[in-house]
Scaffold this active site. Structure first.
Site, PDB file in Angstrom:
ATOM      1  N   HIS A 120       8.980   1.033   3.442  1.00 44.55           N
ATOM      2  CA  HIS A 120      10.042   1.021   4.437  1.00 44.55           C
ATOM      3  C   HIS A 120      10.871  -0.250   4.245  1.00 44.55           C
ATOM      4  CE1 HIS A 120       7.555  -1.882   6.553  1.00 44.55           C
ATOM      5  NE2 HIS A 120       6.568  -0.996   6.645  1.00 44.55           N
ATOM      6  N   GLU A 121      11.838  -0.449   5.103  1.00 49.94           N
ATOM      7  CA  GLU A 121      12.762  -1.564   4.939  1.00 49.94           C
ATOM      8  C   GLU A 121      12.047  -2.914   4.943  1.00 49.94           C
ATOM      9  OE1 GLU A 121      16.116  -3.774   4.301  1.00 49.94           O
ATOM     10  OE2 GLU A 121      15.841  -1.609   4.063  1.00 49.94           O
TER      11      GLU A 121
ATOM     12  N   SER B 250       6.391  -0.409  10.265  1.00 51.78           N
ATOM     13  CA  SER B 250       5.026  -0.230   9.775  1.00 51.78           C
ATOM     14  C   SER B 250       4.891   1.171   9.203  1.00 51.78           C
ATOM     15  CB  SER B 250       4.011  -0.431  10.907  1.00 51.78           C
ATOM     16  OG  SER B 250       2.714  -0.019  10.502  1.00 51.78           O
TER      17      SER B 250
ATOM     18  N   GLY C 289       4.617 -10.439   4.032  1.00 53.90           N
ATOM     19  CA  GLY C 289       5.371 -10.352   5.268  1.00 53.90           C
ATOM     20  C   GLY C 289       4.704 -11.044   6.441  1.00 53.90           C
ATOM     21  N   GLU C 290       5.535 -11.586   7.328  1.00 52.78           N
ATOM     22  CA  GLU C 290       5.041 -12.258   8.535  1.00 52.78           C
ATOM     23  C   GLU C 290       4.465 -11.271   9.555  1.00 52.78           C
ATOM     24  OE1 GLU C 290       4.514 -15.164   9.647  1.00 52.78           O
ATOM     25  OE2 GLU C 290       5.905 -16.645   8.859  1.00 52.78           O
ATOM     26  N   LYS C 291       4.776  -9.982   9.433  1.00 56.37           N
ATOM     27  CA  LYS C 291       4.211  -9.048  10.409  1.00 56.37           C
ATOM     28  C   LYS C 291       2.689  -9.092  10.377  1.00 56.37           C
ATOM     29  CE  LYS C 291       3.874  -4.535  10.019  1.00 56.37           C
ATOM     30  NZ  LYS C 291       2.512  -4.214  10.548  1.00 56.37           N
TER      31      LYS C 291
ATOM     32  N   HIS D 282       9.125  -3.608   3.522  1.00 58.88           N
ATOM     33  CA  HIS D 282       8.704  -3.832   2.142  1.00 58.88           C
ATOM     34  C   HIS D 282       9.903  -4.170   1.248  1.00 58.88           C
ATOM     35  CE1 HIS D 282       5.509  -0.841   3.500  1.00 58.88           C
ATOM     36  NE2 HIS D 282       4.778  -1.870   3.110  1.00 58.88           N
TER      37      HIS D 282
ATOM     38  N   MET E 272       0.836  -1.203   0.000  1.00 61.32           N
ATOM     39  CA  MET E 272       0.000   0.000   0.000  1.00 61.32           C
ATOM     40  C   MET E 272       0.870   1.251   0.000  1.00 61.32           C
ATOM     41  SD  MET E 272      -3.582  -0.714   1.903  1.00 61.32           S
ATOM     42  CE  MET E 272      -3.069  -0.437   3.589  1.00 61.32           C
TER      43      MET E 272
END
Length: 281
Positions: free
Chosen positions: A34-35, A185, A147-149, A37, A30
């Site tokens: 940031h790092e 985030s 991503g796992e987040k 991504h 979206m």
């Protein structure tokens, strides 16, 4: 690097590439990169001939009182970062191009989406599944990296791919954290200086859970109590949930017997942050 805004043009381009024998890797985002991504892009880059990243703030996954209008955007910066990471195509559609005015077909997962963020954000994962299904149909990736987040989202996408037979391999990218441990985030931008410090309680509570589990404490009730005690000491923290669920089914557990996903969501002012950890003993 090419920038494509039309869904029809995006699909035509990848059809040409696939007919020519190229494999397609895909990272949906979206924006406001940031790092975290960028790490997904590097992972995808290693798996494919052509790397596509999408930048699309998806309106249908936001609830009526959520932060769609405030969601951070900076396309020029995102474009530069994508180019630096070797992205070949940026797909940058607008909502009018993605959703017909009379759109009436949606993709809805009915089990994994009932808990965790799905319980407090009704309709959110319907929006996620619908847009990801559309993106898969437009980008036609061989590999897509998530991503796992966003642990629940990742497992729901894996279930959607399985159940609807999408011909795409889902690759999991690990959580990327700031030096002090806060999960990266796009919403971190909205935190005040004090909220930014307070938000470290998410990581600290997960660390406590891990330490207790490794010391032999298997009771979810006892571990959760310690996590709650820590977070309640933080002035601006407002808990949405702290949940212990089976890592595969997302069903609630009361003992750390199988791999367990510990997931939590906490608000700091108007900014809602999530974090998680899988505990395997």
């Amino acid at each position: 690097m090419d920038i494509i805004k039309s869904p029809e043009a995006m699909q035509c381009r990848v059809l040409e590439l696939k007919r020519a024998g190229y494999s397609i890797g895909f990272v949906p985002t979206m924006g406001f990169l940031h790092e975290g991504h960028l790490s997904l892009m590097r992972l995808a880059r290693s798996t494919c001939d052509v790397l596509v990243a999408s930048i699309f703030v998806n309106p249908i996954q936001f609830g009526p009182n959520e932060d769609l209008g405030a969601y951070p955007r900076d396309f020029e910066r995102d474009e530069t970062l994508c180019e630096q990471e070797g992205v070949d195509i940026v797909f940058y559609p607008d909502p009018v191009g993605m959703y017909a005015a009379d759109a009436s077909v949606w993709v809805d997962e009915d089990t994994l989406s009932r808990v965790l963020c799905g319980a407090s954000r009704p309709g959110h994962f319907r929006g996620v599944c619908t847009v990801v299904a559309k993106l898969f149909n437009l980008v036609l990736p061989d590999v897509a990296v998530f991503g796992e987040k966003d642990a629940q989202q990742l497992r729901i996408i894996e279930r959607m791919v399985r159940d609807l037979n999408f011909p795409v391999k889902i690759v999991r990218g690990p959580i990327v954290r700031e030096a002090d441990g806060l999960a990266m985030s796009s919403r971190n931008k909205h935190l005040s200086e004090s909220q930014r410090k307070d938000a470290l309680c998410l990581r600290r509570s997960l660390d406590i859970a891990q330490q207790l589990a490794e010391s032999g404490e298997l009771s979810v009730g006892q571990i959760r109590l310690r996590m709650v005690e820590l977070i309640e000491k933080v002035p601006e923290a407002e808990m949405d949930y702290i949940s212990f669920v089976d890592d595969a089914t997302l069903e609630a557990v009361d003992q750390l017997v199988h791999p367990v996903l510990i997931a939590l969501a906490v608000k700091f002012g108007s900014t809602r942050l999530i974090d998680n950890r899988v505990v395997v003993l």
